[in-house]
Design an enzyme around this catalytic site. Structure first.
Site, PDB file in Angstrom:
ATOM      1  N   HIS A   1      -2.228   8.084   6.652  1.00 65.57           N
ATOM      2  CA  HIS A   1      -1.228   8.901   5.955  1.00 65.57           C
ATOM      3  C   HIS A   1      -1.846  10.203   5.431  1.00 65.57           C
ATOM      4  O   HIS A   1      -1.200  11.246   5.406  1.00 65.57           O
ATOM      5  CB  HIS A   1      -0.629   8.143   4.766  1.00 65.57           C
ATOM      6  CG  HIS A   1       0.466   7.194   5.136  1.00 65.57           C
ATOM      7  ND1 HIS A   1       1.643   7.605   5.708  1.00 65.57           N
ATOM      8  CD2 HIS A   1       0.571   5.840   4.998  1.00 65.57           C
ATOM      9  CE1 HIS A   1       2.429   6.543   5.899  1.00 65.57           C
ATOM     10  NE2 HIS A   1       1.801   5.461   5.491  1.00 65.57           N
TER      11      HIS A   1
ATOM     12  N   GLY B   1       0.833  -1.193   0.000  1.00 65.50           N
ATOM     13  CA  GLY B   1       0.000   0.000   0.000  1.00 65.50           C
ATOM     14  C   GLY B   1       0.868   1.243   0.000  1.00 65.50           C
ATOM     15  O   GLY B   1       1.994   1.208   0.514  1.00 65.50           O
TER      16      GLY B   1
ATOM     17  N   CYS C   1       5.817  -0.036   7.204  1.00 67.88           N
ATOM     18  CA  CYS C   1       5.473   1.114   6.366  1.00 67.88           C
ATOM     19  C   CYS C   1       6.677   1.467   5.499  1.00 67.88           C
ATOM     20  O   CYS C   1       7.804   1.476   5.998  1.00 67.88           O
ATOM     21  CB  CYS C   1       5.107   2.294   7.263  1.00 67.88           C
ATOM     22  SG  CYS C   1       4.680   3.787   6.366  1.00 67.88           S
ATOM     23  N   LEU C   2       6.442   1.757   4.232  1.00 65.81           N
ATOM     24  CA  LEU C   2       7.553   2.104   3.339  1.00 65.81           C
ATOM     25  C   LEU C   2       8.248   3.388   3.786  1.00 65.81           C
ATOM     26  O   LEU C   2       9.393   3.633   3.414  1.00 65.81           O
ATOM     27  CB  LEU C   2       7.058   2.228   1.895  1.00 65.81           C
ATOM     28  CG  LEU C   2       6.552   0.921   1.263  1.00 65.81           C
ATOM     29  CD1 LEU C   2       6.022   1.173  -0.142  1.00 65.81           C
ATOM     30  CD2 LEU C   2       7.651  -0.136   1.235  1.00 65.81           C
TER      31      LEU C   2
ATOM     32  N   HIS D   1      -4.467   1.978   7.622  1.00 59.14           N
ATOM     33  CA  HIS D   1      -3.075   2.444   7.707  1.00 59.14           C
ATOM     34  C   HIS D   1      -2.840   3.549   6.666  1.00 59.14           C
ATOM     35  O   HIS D   1      -2.288   4.614   6.980  1.00 59.14           O
ATOM     36  CB  HIS D   1      -2.134   1.256   7.472  1.00 59.14           C
ATOM     37  CG  HIS D   1      -0.680   1.618   7.371  1.00 59.14           C
ATOM     38  ND1 HIS D   1       0.264   1.185   8.266  1.00 59.14           N
ATOM     39  CD2 HIS D   1      -0.001   2.377   6.462  1.00 59.14           C
ATOM     40  CE1 HIS D   1       1.454   1.667   7.924  1.00 59.14           C
ATOM     41  NE2 HIS D   1       1.324   2.386   6.829  1.00 59.14           N
ATOM     42  N   GLU D   2      -3.297   3.306   5.430  1.00 58.14           N
ATOM     43  CA  GLU D   2      -3.078   4.290   4.358  1.00 58.14           C
ATOM     44  C   GLU D   2      -3.888   5.565   4.580  1.00 58.14           C
ATOM     45  O   GLU D   2      -3.415   6.673   4.320  1.00 58.14           O
ATOM     46  CB  GLU D   2      -3.425   3.680   2.990  1.00 58.14           C
ATOM     47  CG  GLU D   2      -2.606   2.455   2.596  1.00 58.14           C
ATOM     48  CD  GLU D   2      -1.102   2.661   2.703  1.00 58.14           C
ATOM     49  OE1 GLU D   2      -0.628   3.792   2.518  1.00 58.14           O
ATOM     50  OE2 GLU D   2      -0.396   1.683   3.000  1.00 58.14           O
TER      51      GLU D   2
ATOM     52  N   GLN E   1       3.393   9.960   0.590  1.00 66.05           N
ATOM     53  CA  GLN E   1       4.665   9.242   0.765  1.00 66.05           C
ATOM     54  C   GLN E   1       5.634   9.477  -0.394  1.00 66.05           C
ATOM     55  O   GLN E   1       6.831   9.218  -0.271  1.00 66.05           O
ATOM     56  CB  GLN E   1       4.421   7.734   0.945  1.00 66.05           C
ATOM     57  CG  GLN E   1       3.715   7.399   2.251  1.00 66.05           C
ATOM     58  CD  GLN E   1       3.495   5.911   2.391  1.00 66.05           C
ATOM     59  OE1 GLN E   1       2.504   5.382   1.901  1.00 66.05           O
ATOM     60  NE2 GLN E   1       4.403   5.221   3.044  1.00 66.05           N
TER      61      GLN E   1
END
Ligand code: ZN
Length: 174
Positions: free
Chosen positions: A140, A46, A94-95, A136-137, A51
Protein backbone atom coordinates in the site's frame (compact mmCIF):
# COMPACT_ATOMS: atom_id res chain seq x y z
CA UNK A 1 -9.84 8.80 18.65
CA UNK A 2 -12.00 8.96 15.59
CA UNK A 3 -13.19 6.64 12.87
CA UNK A 4 -11.88 7.74 9.47
CA UNK A 5 -13.27 7.00 6.05
CA UNK A 6 -11.54 4.10 4.26
CA UNK A 7 -10.90 4.77 0.58
CA UNK A 8 -11.84 2.01 -1.84
CA UNK A 9 -10.90 1.16 -5.43
CA UNK A 10 -10.79 2.76 -7.93
CA UNK A 11 -9.94 5.86 -5.83
CA UNK A 12 -6.67 7.19 -7.39
CA UNK A 13 -5.28 8.23 -3.98
CA UNK A 14 -4.66 4.53 -3.30
CA UNK A 15 -2.07 4.58 -6.12
CA UNK A 16 0.02 7.32 -4.44
CA UNK A 17 3.44 6.55 -3.02
CA UNK A 18 3.58 7.30 0.72
CA UNK A 19 6.31 9.53 2.15
CA UNK A 20 8.62 8.74 5.10
CA UNK A 21 7.63 10.07 8.52
CA UNK A 22 10.10 12.60 9.93
CA UNK A 23 9.18 12.33 13.57
CA UNK A 24 7.10 10.02 15.74
CA UNK A 25 5.23 12.63 17.77
CA UNK A 26 1.80 13.04 19.37
CA UNK A 27 0.22 14.10 16.09
CA UNK A 28 1.44 10.89 14.46
CA UNK A 29 0.28 8.82 17.44
CA UNK A 30 -3.18 10.42 17.10
CA UNK A 31 -3.22 9.30 13.46
CA UNK A 32 -2.16 5.78 14.45
CA UNK A 33 -4.86 5.64 17.16
CA UNK A 34 -7.48 6.69 14.60
CA UNK A 35 -6.19 4.12 12.13
CA UNK A 36 -6.39 1.32 14.68
CA UNK A 37 -9.93 2.23 15.69
CA UNK A 38 -10.95 2.53 12.02
CA UNK A 39 -9.42 -0.88 11.28
CA UNK A 40 -11.22 -2.58 14.19
CA UNK A 41 -14.50 -0.93 13.23
CA UNK A 42 -14.13 -2.24 9.66
CA UNK A 43 -13.30 -5.78 10.85
CA UNK A 44 -9.77 -5.67 9.46
CA UNK A 45 -6.40 -6.96 10.67
CA UNK A 46 -4.18 -4.43 8.90
CA UNK A 47 -4.43 -0.87 7.58
CA UNK A 48 -2.02 1.52 5.87
CA UNK A 49 -2.32 5.31 6.30
CA UNK A 50 -2.95 5.86 2.58
CA UNK A 51 -6.17 3.86 2.97
CA UNK A 52 -7.52 6.73 5.06
CA UNK A 53 -6.07 9.22 2.58
CA UNK A 54 -2.84 10.05 4.43
CA UNK A 55 0.27 9.44 2.25
CA UNK A 56 2.64 8.59 5.13
CA UNK A 57 4.63 5.41 5.69
CA UNK A 58 2.53 4.18 8.59
CA UNK A 59 0.82 0.81 9.12
CA UNK A 60 -1.32 -0.56 11.95
CA UNK A 61 -2.06 -4.24 12.49
CA UNK A 62 -3.68 -6.61 14.94
CA UNK A 63 -3.54 -10.25 13.97
CA UNK A 64 -5.65 -11.26 17.00
CA UNK A 65 -8.59 -9.70 15.16
CA UNK A 66 -11.18 -6.96 15.79
CA UNK A 67 -12.93 -9.04 18.50
CA UNK A 68 -9.93 -9.67 20.73
CA UNK A 69 -7.97 -6.47 20.01
CA UNK A 70 -5.12 -8.10 21.96
CA UNK A 71 -2.07 -7.38 19.78
CA UNK A 72 -2.17 -3.86 18.32
CA UNK A 73 1.05 -3.12 16.43
CA UNK A 74 2.27 0.10 14.83
CA UNK A 75 4.88 0.34 12.08
CA UNK A 76 6.45 3.66 11.09
CA UNK A 77 8.81 3.82 8.06
CA UNK A 78 8.91 0.02 7.78
CA UNK A 79 11.52 -1.61 5.57
CA UNK A 80 11.48 -5.24 4.41
CA UNK A 81 14.53 -7.30 3.47
CA UNK A 82 15.78 -10.89 3.07
CA UNK A 83 12.55 -12.52 1.84
CA UNK A 84 12.56 -16.31 2.07
CA UNK A 85 12.42 -18.39 -1.07
CA UNK A 86 9.58 -20.39 0.43
CA UNK A 87 6.23 -18.93 -0.47
CA UNK A 88 2.98 -18.91 1.47
CA UNK A 89 -0.36 -18.76 -0.34
CA UNK A 90 -3.18 -16.92 1.38
CA UNK A 91 -6.69 -15.92 0.43
CA UNK A 92 -6.18 -12.16 0.74
CA UNK A 93 -8.75 -9.47 1.18
CA UNK A 94 -8.39 -5.71 1.66
CA UNK A 95 -10.48 -3.01 3.34
CA UNK A 96 -10.01 -0.96 0.16
CA UNK A 97 -11.33 -3.83 -1.98
CA UNK A 98 -14.30 -4.87 0.18
CA UNK A 99 -16.07 -8.12 -0.61
CA UNK A 100 -13.30 -9.50 -2.84
CA UNK A 101 -10.80 -12.25 -2.02
CA UNK A 102 -8.11 -13.95 -4.07
CA UNK A 103 -5.18 -16.23 -3.32
CA UNK A 104 -1.82 -14.46 -3.43
CA UNK A 105 1.59 -16.07 -2.83
CA UNK A 106 4.21 -14.12 -0.91
CA UNK A 107 7.50 -15.02 0.82
CA UNK A 108 6.75 -17.07 3.95
CA UNK A 109 9.35 -15.25 6.03
CA UNK A 110 10.86 -11.76 5.81
CA UNK A 111 13.01 -9.40 7.87
CA UNK A 112 11.41 -6.19 9.01
CA UNK A 113 12.75 -2.97 10.54
CA UNK A 114 10.60 -0.04 11.65
CA UNK A 115 9.94 2.57 14.34
CA UNK A 116 7.29 1.61 16.87
CA UNK A 117 4.55 3.71 18.55
CA UNK A 118 7.16 5.40 20.76
CA UNK A 119 9.69 5.96 17.98
CA UNK A 120 11.99 3.10 19.03
CA UNK A 121 13.83 1.19 16.34
CA UNK A 122 12.69 -2.41 16.06
CA UNK A 123 14.05 -5.27 14.00
CA UNK A 124 12.23 -8.57 13.76
CA UNK A 125 11.51 -11.56 11.57
CA UNK A 126 7.96 -11.81 10.29
CA UNK A 127 6.66 -15.30 9.56
CA UNK A 128 3.41 -16.88 8.42
CA UNK A 129 0.36 -14.66 8.76
CA UNK A 130 2.46 -11.75 10.05
CA UNK A 131 4.70 -11.98 6.97
CA UNK A 132 1.71 -12.10 4.61
CA UNK A 133 0.00 -9.16 6.27
CA UNK A 134 3.04 -6.87 6.55
CA UNK A 135 3.89 -7.47 2.87
CA UNK A 136 0.31 -6.68 1.85
CA UNK A 137 0.39 -3.45 3.89
CA UNK A 138 3.88 -2.48 2.66
CA UNK A 139 2.56 -2.69 -0.90
CA UNK A 140 0.00 0.00 0.00
CA UNK A 141 2.88 2.39 0.78
CA UNK A 142 4.04 1.94 -2.83
CA UNK A 143 0.55 2.40 -4.24
CA UNK A 144 0.19 -1.31 -4.96
CA UNK A 145 -2.97 -3.30 -4.21
CA UNK A 146 -3.19 -7.10 -4.03
CA UNK A 147 -5.48 -7.07 -7.06
CA UNK A 148 -2.58 -5.55 -9.06
CA UNK A 149 -1.02 -9.03 -9.02
CA UNK A 150 -4.02 -10.46 -10.84
CA UNK A 151 -4.76 -10.48 -14.55
CA UNK A 152 -6.37 -7.33 -15.98
CA UNK A 153 -9.67 -9.15 -16.40
CA UNK A 154 -9.73 -10.37 -12.79
CA UNK A 155 -8.76 -6.89 -11.58
CA UNK A 156 -11.61 -5.28 -13.51
CA UNK A 157 -13.98 -7.89 -12.11
CA UNK A 158 -12.76 -7.07 -8.58
CA UNK A 159 -13.42 -3.34 -9.06
CA UNK A 160 -16.90 -4.09 -10.44
CA UNK A 161 -17.58 -6.31 -7.45
CA UNK A 162 -16.52 -3.53 -5.06
CA UNK A 163 -18.81 -1.03 -6.78
CA UNK A 164 -21.71 -3.48 -6.47
CA UNK A 165 -20.79 -4.25 -2.84
CA UNK A 166 -20.71 -0.55 -1.94
CA UNK A 167 -24.04 0.08 -3.65
CA UNK A 168 -25.68 -2.76 -1.72
CA UNK A 169 -24.10 -1.58 1.52
CA UNK A 170 -25.49 1.91 0.87
CA UNK A 171 -28.93 0.45 0.32
CA UNK A 172 -28.76 -1.56 3.55
CA UNK A 173 -27.73 1.52 5.48
CA UNK A 174 -30.53 3.63 3.99
ZN1 ZN B 1 -5.07 -3.76 1.89
Amino acid sequence: MAIREILTVPNPVLKEISQPVEQVDDALRALMDDMLETMYEADGIGLAAIQVGVPKRVIVMDLSGPEEKAEPKFFVNPVLSDPSEDKRPYDEGCLSVPGYYETIERPEKIKLTYLDYDGNEVEEIAEGMFATCIQHEMDHLEGVLFIDYLSRLKRQRAVQKVKKFEKEKGRDAA
